[in-house]
Design an enzyme around this catalytic site. Structure first.
Site, PDB file in Angstrom:
ATOM      1  N   GLY A 260      72.453 -11.700  25.523  1.00 24.53           N
ATOM      2  CA  GLY A 260      73.321 -11.504  26.677  1.00 24.53           C
ATOM      3  C   GLY A 260      74.222 -12.699  26.894  1.00 24.53           C
ATOM      4  O   GLY A 260      74.483 -13.479  25.965  1.00 24.53           O
ATOM      5  N   SER A 261      74.679 -12.849  28.109  1.00 24.24           N
ATOM      6  CA  SER A 261      75.666 -13.881  28.414  1.00 24.24           C
ATOM      7  C   SER A 261      75.032 -15.274  28.452  1.00 24.24           C
ATOM      8  O   SER A 261      73.806 -15.415  28.624  1.00 24.24           O
ATOM      9  CB  SER A 261      76.301 -13.574  29.770  1.00 24.24           C
ATOM     10  OG  SER A 261      75.294 -13.530  30.750  1.00 24.24           O
ATOM     11  N   VAL A 264      73.277 -15.861  32.011  1.00 22.28           N
ATOM     12  CA  VAL A 264      71.924 -15.314  32.196  1.00 22.28           C
ATOM     13  C   VAL A 264      70.964 -15.974  31.201  1.00 22.28           C
ATOM     14  O   VAL A 264      69.817 -16.282  31.532  1.00 22.28           O
ATOM     15  CB  VAL A 264      71.919 -13.768  32.061  1.00 22.28           C
ATOM     16  CG1 VAL A 264      70.502 -13.228  32.195  1.00 22.28           C
ATOM     17  CG2 VAL A 264      72.830 -13.133  33.106  1.00 22.28           C
ATOM     18  N   GLY A 265      71.443 -16.234  30.000  1.00 23.53           N
ATOM     19  CA  GLY A 265      70.599 -16.868  28.983  1.00 23.53           C
ATOM     20  C   GLY A 265      70.080 -18.229  29.434  1.00 23.53           C
ATOM     21  O   GLY A 265      68.951 -18.613  29.129  1.00 23.53           O
ATOM     22  N   GLU A 282      70.232 -15.201  22.088  1.00 29.62           N
ATOM     23  CA  GLU A 282      71.454 -14.785  21.364  1.00 29.62           C
ATOM     24  C   GLU A 282      72.532 -14.590  22.423  1.00 29.62           C
ATOM     25  O   GLU A 282      72.635 -13.524  23.034  1.00 29.62           O
ATOM     26  CB  GLU A 282      71.203 -13.467  20.610  1.00 29.62           C
ATOM     27  CG  GLU A 282      70.153 -13.573  19.516  1.00 29.62           C
ATOM     28  CD  GLU A 282      70.692 -14.178  18.228  1.00 29.62           C
ATOM     29  OE1 GLU A 282      71.891 -14.493  18.160  1.00 29.62           O
ATOM     30  OE2 GLU A 282      69.900 -14.329  17.283  1.00 29.62           O
ATOM     31  N   CYS A 316      80.044 -10.000  20.425  1.00 31.29           N
ATOM     32  CA  CYS A 316      79.783 -11.429  20.582  1.00 31.29           C
ATOM     33  C   CYS A 316      80.554 -12.207  19.523  1.00 31.29           C
ATOM     34  O   CYS A 316      80.881 -13.375  19.712  1.00 31.29           O
ATOM     35  CB  CYS A 316      78.294 -11.712  20.496  1.00 31.29           C
ATOM     36  SG  CYS A 316      77.526 -10.978  19.053  1.00 31.29           S
TER      37      CYS A 316
END
Ligand code: NAD
Length: 532
Positions: A260-261, A264-265, A282, A316
């Site tokens: 994800g972003s 949030v990561g 990732e 991505c």
């Protein structure tokens, strides 16, 4: 931007999309008449939590309402996953490989219709949707082979009559949190390796792509059922942020694989670390292509076009930065703009469409804000920069792919340093390769990068210690469209995670160093004497 006649005609007749949606859903055994669908699977289907809406990004049509997990259902699903793991770990790895073979066959049989569902729900064009399912099929093949090759090592011991083994064992229950843009393949990459390694899996998909997760889970569940195995080997828990947080914080889940972003990561990484869990992160990319004067432009231009416009800039690995050598810049941009102006925009399910919608209306806002910021800072907008205003596209999230030359070349500026998940390509010019590499590396993210040249000396520099610092370093290949064979992932704020091929499987096991003494003495290492 000219709209291709083909796409306009198709959308004019798009009243049939509901029928098409129902055809796709029926072919995947997803009930179309039900007011709400259960979004939790742990051997049985349930769901009495909040309702998630699956909205078609092309038409705005609500495709389904899906019930997420209540706190109780979440608890039960995690308990069943733990039990499923206890069973699965006793099954020999090659037998788990046989399961993967069957799952591969079941996925393959539904590949095209599942690909169409990806296209319908996420918005990418159908050939990419099908390609995404093919990626799951491919990684099943890979993991099937791996199930007979997840080898440990025998290490020489310094003590007589001793031997040391490095042994991989299953790790437990693996949490897989996925992003909207690869609603099938990312679970596939994780699930296949993790199952081969002997783990049960808990999947929390993006709240905006619940139908893809249900369709995939039904296919896997069918195979598990046929083999008399617990369904909670592949648990599905649909839900939003709260469910994601509960999985991330659960001590029953030793490994969390998060896609994800960066924003949030960062939260997920810290939360998993704070309980000493393992994470695979990732995260976002901000990928550059560098074009040298000796590049074959007949290959480089279409590759940049695909990298920047493909998936409407929602990979991505999408190309977001383009560094052009000054000598070829005018010619390159002229040819690229011609491709942009001819792009076929419209319904992603229709053959020939190359540009579908953004996934959500919120993403259109992100795109518009980014373009506005570019305009305000004095950027030259060469093409695009607006939402499509044609009636035929007005119900969907269609935005014009955009090429800009920002005024600033400072890589620390937000224009260059942030990932905008939309088809915006920022361009600047260089004279020396060293300058372009410096710019390539100067952003926080480190996912994919691509150099176009026919000079071997440039290649050596690019892939060596003075070259690109990204996880994917391509030569005469665009930034997007990786195969499953190599480990996939990025460095720096992309999270350092690796999935799919290469040595990625080694993260899905717990490693033990086992010293075995088969002698009649018990000497200590390093000659330590502790005799009484
Ligand atoms: P996102 O970060 O908004 O959401 C990802 C997942 O996290 C979703 O399932 C979401 O529900 C969940 N989530 C949200 N808040 C959470 C929290 N506090 N705790 C736990 N889970 C939470 O990302 P997105 O918009 O769905 O996806 C786009 C992003 O994903 C882009 O940045 C893209 O680059 C990145 N991405 C990276 C890769 C890669 O391999 N590097 C692949 C695909 C997408």
């Amino acid at each position: 931007m000219i709209l291709s006649r083909n796409a306009v005609c198709t959308l004019r007749g798009a009243r049939s999309l509901s029928t098409r949606a129902s055809t796709i859903l029926s072919a995947l055994d997803i009930p179309i008449a039900a007011a709400e669908l259960p979004g939790v699977y742990d051997g049985q289907w349930s769901g009495s939590g909040d309702v998630l809406e699956s909205v078609c990004p092309t038409t705005g049509e609500v495709l389904a309402r899906v019930r997420s997990a209540s706190p109780h259902e979440l608890h039960v699903a995690l308990e069943k996953s733990k039990e499923a793991y206890l069973h699965l770990r006793t099954i020999p790895a090659p037998k788990r490989g046989e399961l993967l073979r069957q799952i591969r066959e079941a996925l393959s049989a539904k590949r095209d219709v599942l690909g169409a569902l990806v296209s319908l729900e996420m918005g990418k064009i159908k050939t990419e949707g099908i390609g995404e399912v093919q990626e799951f099929v491919d990684i099943c093949d890979y993991a099937l082979g791996l199930s007979r090759m997840m080898n440990g090592r025998v290490v020489a011991s310094e003590r007589p009559g001793h031997t040391i083994l490095e042994v991989p064992n299953p790790i437990g229950v693996v949490g897989v949190l996925t992003a909207f843009n690869f609603p099938v393949a990312v679970y596939g990459w994780n699930f296949s390796l993790s199952l081969a390694a002997g783990n049960a899996n808990v999947w929390k998909p993006s709240p905006s792509t619940p139908l893809c997760s249900i369709a995939v889970t039904k296919i896997i569940a069918g195979v598990l059922e046929k083999n008399g195995l617990p369904g909670a080997i592949s648990t599905l828990i649909n839900g939003g942020k709260d469910i994601g947080e509960a999985i991330v914080e659960s001590r029953d889940i030793p490994l969390v694989s998060f896609t994800g972003s960066e924003a949030v990561g960062r939260v997920v990484g810290k939360a998993v670390q704070s309980r000493f869990g393992k994470s695979i992160l990732e995260l976002g990319g901000n990928n550059a292509s560098i074009i040298m004067p000796d590049a074959d432009l007949s290959l480089a231009v279409p590759a940049v076009f695909f990298g920047a416009v493909g998936t409407a800039g929602q990979r991505c690995t999408s190309t977001r930065r383009l560094y052009l050598h000054r000598a070829i810049a005018p010619k390159f941009l002229d040819t690229l703009q011609k491709l942009y102006s001819g792009v076929c925009v419209g319904d992603p399910l229709v053959e020939g469409t190359l540009l579908g919608p953004l996934h959500t209306s919120a993403a259109v806002g992100v795109y518009s804000n980014a373009v506005q910021r570019l305009r305000e800072s004095g950027a030259d907008i060469l093409t695009g920069g607006r939402k499509y205003d044609q009636v035929a596209l007005s119900q969907g999230n269609f935005v014009q792919p955009t090429i800009t030359i920002p005024k600033t070349t400072d890589p620390a500026d937000k224009i260059w340093s942030t990932e905008t998940f939309a088809p915006i390509l920022n361009v600047c010019f260089f004279d020396e390769l060293e300058q372009a590499i410096e710019w390539n590396n100067a952003v926080p993210q480190g996912l994919s990068s691509s150099l176009w040249t026919r000079d071997l000396r440039n290649v050596g520099k690019w892939i060596g210690p003075e070259g690109s610092d990204a996880g994917i370093v391509n030569v005469n290949v665009g930034t997007s469209g990786a195969e499953i064979g190599a480990a996939f992932g990025g460095n720096k704020s992309t999270g350092w995670g690796r999935e799919s091929g290469g040595d990625a499987w080694k993260q899905y096991v717990r490693w033990s160093a086992c010293t075995v003494n088969f002698s009649d003495a018990a000497p200590l290492a390093q000659g330590v004497d502790f005799s009484t």
